[in-house]
Design a protein around this motif. Structure first.
Motif, PDB file in Angstrom:
ATOM      1  N   HIS A  44       0.870  -1.177   0.000  1.00 54.52           N
ATOM      2  CA  HIS A  44       0.000   0.000   0.000  1.00 54.52           C
ATOM      3  C   HIS A  44       0.908   1.229   0.000  1.00 54.52           C
ATOM      4  O   HIS A  44       1.476   1.599   1.027  1.00 54.52           O
ATOM      5  N   LEU A  45       1.054   1.842  -1.187  1.00 52.05           N
ATOM      6  CA  LEU A  45       1.985   2.947  -1.352  1.00 52.05           C
ATOM      7  C   LEU A  45       1.259   4.282  -1.475  1.00 52.05           C
ATOM      8  O   LEU A  45       0.253   4.384  -2.176  1.00 52.05           O
ATOM      9  N   VAL A  46       1.806   5.281  -0.782  1.00 48.74           N
ATOM     10  CA  VAL A  46       1.425   6.676  -1.003  1.00 48.74           C
ATOM     11  C   VAL A  46       2.692   7.342  -1.519  1.00 48.74           C
ATOM     12  O   VAL A  46       3.695   7.410  -0.810  1.00 48.74           O
ATOM     13  N   VAL A  47       2.648   7.777  -2.762  1.00 47.26           N
ATOM     14  CA  VAL A  47       3.829   8.346  -3.403  1.00 47.26           C
ATOM     15  C   VAL A  47       3.777   9.865  -3.289  1.00 47.26           C
ATOM     16  O   VAL A  47       2.842  10.497  -3.777  1.00 47.26           O
ATOM     17  N   ASP A  48       4.776  10.426  -2.614  1.00 44.06           N
ATOM     18  CA  ASP A  48       4.873  11.873  -2.410  1.00 44.06           C
ATOM     19  C   ASP A  48       5.644  12.468  -3.579  1.00 44.06           C
ATOM     20  O   ASP A  48       6.841  12.248  -3.730  1.00 44.06           O
ATOM     21  N   ARG A  69       1.254  -4.111 -10.813  1.00 42.25           N
ATOM     22  CA  ARG A  69       1.893  -5.124  -9.977  1.00 42.25           C
ATOM     23  C   ARG A  69       1.288  -5.118  -8.566  1.00 42.25           C
ATOM     24  O   ARG A  69       1.037  -6.165  -7.982  1.00 42.25           O
ATOM     25  N   LEU A  70       1.027  -3.923  -8.040  1.00 44.23           N
ATOM     26  CA  LEU A  70       0.411  -3.818  -6.713  1.00 44.23           C
ATOM     27  C   LEU A  70      -1.008  -4.364  -6.716  1.00 44.23           C
ATOM     28  O   LEU A  70      -1.417  -5.049  -5.776  1.00 44.23           O
ATOM     29  N   ARG A  71      -1.767  -4.048  -7.744  1.00 34.73           N
ATOM     30  CA  ARG A  71      -3.151  -4.538  -7.833  1.00 34.73           C
ATOM     31  C   ARG A  71      -3.177  -6.066  -7.850  1.00 34.73           C
ATOM     32  O   ARG A  71      -4.065  -6.674  -7.269  1.00 34.73           O
ATOM     33  N   ALA A  72      -2.197  -6.685  -8.503  1.00 32.56           N
ATOM     34  CA  ALA A  72      -2.128  -8.152  -8.555  1.00 32.56           C
ATOM     35  C   ALA A  72      -1.863  -8.738  -7.167  1.00 32.56           C
ATOM     36  O   ALA A  72      -2.161  -9.905  -6.926  1.00 32.56           O
ATOM     37  N   ARG A  73      -1.340  -7.918  -6.265  1.00 32.26           N
ATOM     38  CA  ARG A  73      -1.070  -8.359  -4.885  1.00 32.26           C
ATOM     39  C   ARG A  73      -2.087  -7.772  -3.911  1.00 32.26           C
ATOM     40  O   ARG A  73      -1.824  -7.690  -2.710  1.00 32.26           O
ATOM     41  N   ASP A  74      -3.236  -7.338  -4.420  1.00 30.00           N
ATOM     42  CA  ASP A  74      -4.274  -6.677  -3.616  1.00 30.00           C
ATOM     43  C   ASP A  74      -3.740  -5.437  -2.922  1.00 30.00           C
ATOM     44  O   ASP A  74      -4.151  -5.099  -1.811  1.00 30.00           O
ATOM     45  N   GLY A  75      -2.817  -4.771  -3.559  1.00 23.59           N
ATOM     46  CA  GLY A  75      -2.235  -3.549  -3.016  1.00 23.59           C
ATOM     47  C   GLY A  75      -2.893  -2.311  -3.590  1.00 23.59           C
ATOM     48  O   GLY A  75      -3.880  -2.384  -4.328  1.00 23.59           O
ATOM     49  N   SER A  76      -2.326  -1.168  -3.248  1.00 23.93           N
ATOM     50  CA  SER A  76      -2.875   0.105  -3.717  1.00 23.93           C
ATOM     51  C   SER A  76      -1.743   1.115  -3.889  1.00 23.93           C
ATOM     52  O   SER A  76      -0.666   0.962  -3.308  1.00 23.93           O
TER      53      SER A  76
END
Length: 117
Positions: A44-48, A69-76
């Motif tokens: 779960h990344l918040v990119v500043d 790639r994040l979506r494939a790992r249920d990430g955001s």
């Protein structure tokens, strides 16, 4: 300003701070840094982007690839601190349809927490 990528974990999200120009020359370093963060468990990344002075199509391609790639790992992945120049790039390319641009870290964390519940 030299290109740099750093990160820290805050309240369950990984905050990735990027500074400098994201272009054809720096995009490979950005991709490597982001993939390393994901491999280390950051999903779960918040990119500043507050200190990003330029963003080209190569950089956008890296961000889109990492997002998938994040979506494939249920990430955001969401963004904060986007200046007007970089915000315009997101709007012109219509990436605001898949990426959320937050005004602050608190707003980004609150949105992540509400999505998690």
């Amino acid at each position: 300003m030299d290109f740099a990528v750093g990160h820290r974990v805050e309240q369950g999200v990984t905050v990735v701070k990027i500074s400098g120009e994201i272009d054809v020359f720096t995009s490979p370093r950005l991709r490597e840094a982001l993939l390393e963060i994901i491999d280390d468990g950051g999903v779960h990344l918040v990119v500043d982007l507050g200190e990003v002075t330029f963003l080209d199509s190569t950089g956008l391609g890296v961000l889109v690839g990492v997002y998938h790639r994040l979506r494939a790992r249920d990430g955001s992945m969401s963004f904060m601190g986007v200046n007007d120049r970089v915000r315009r790039v997101f709007h012109v390319t219509q990436l605001t349809k898949i990426f959320v641009l937050h005004n602050s870290l608190d707003e980004a964390i609150a949105a992540h927490e509400s999505a998690a519940h």
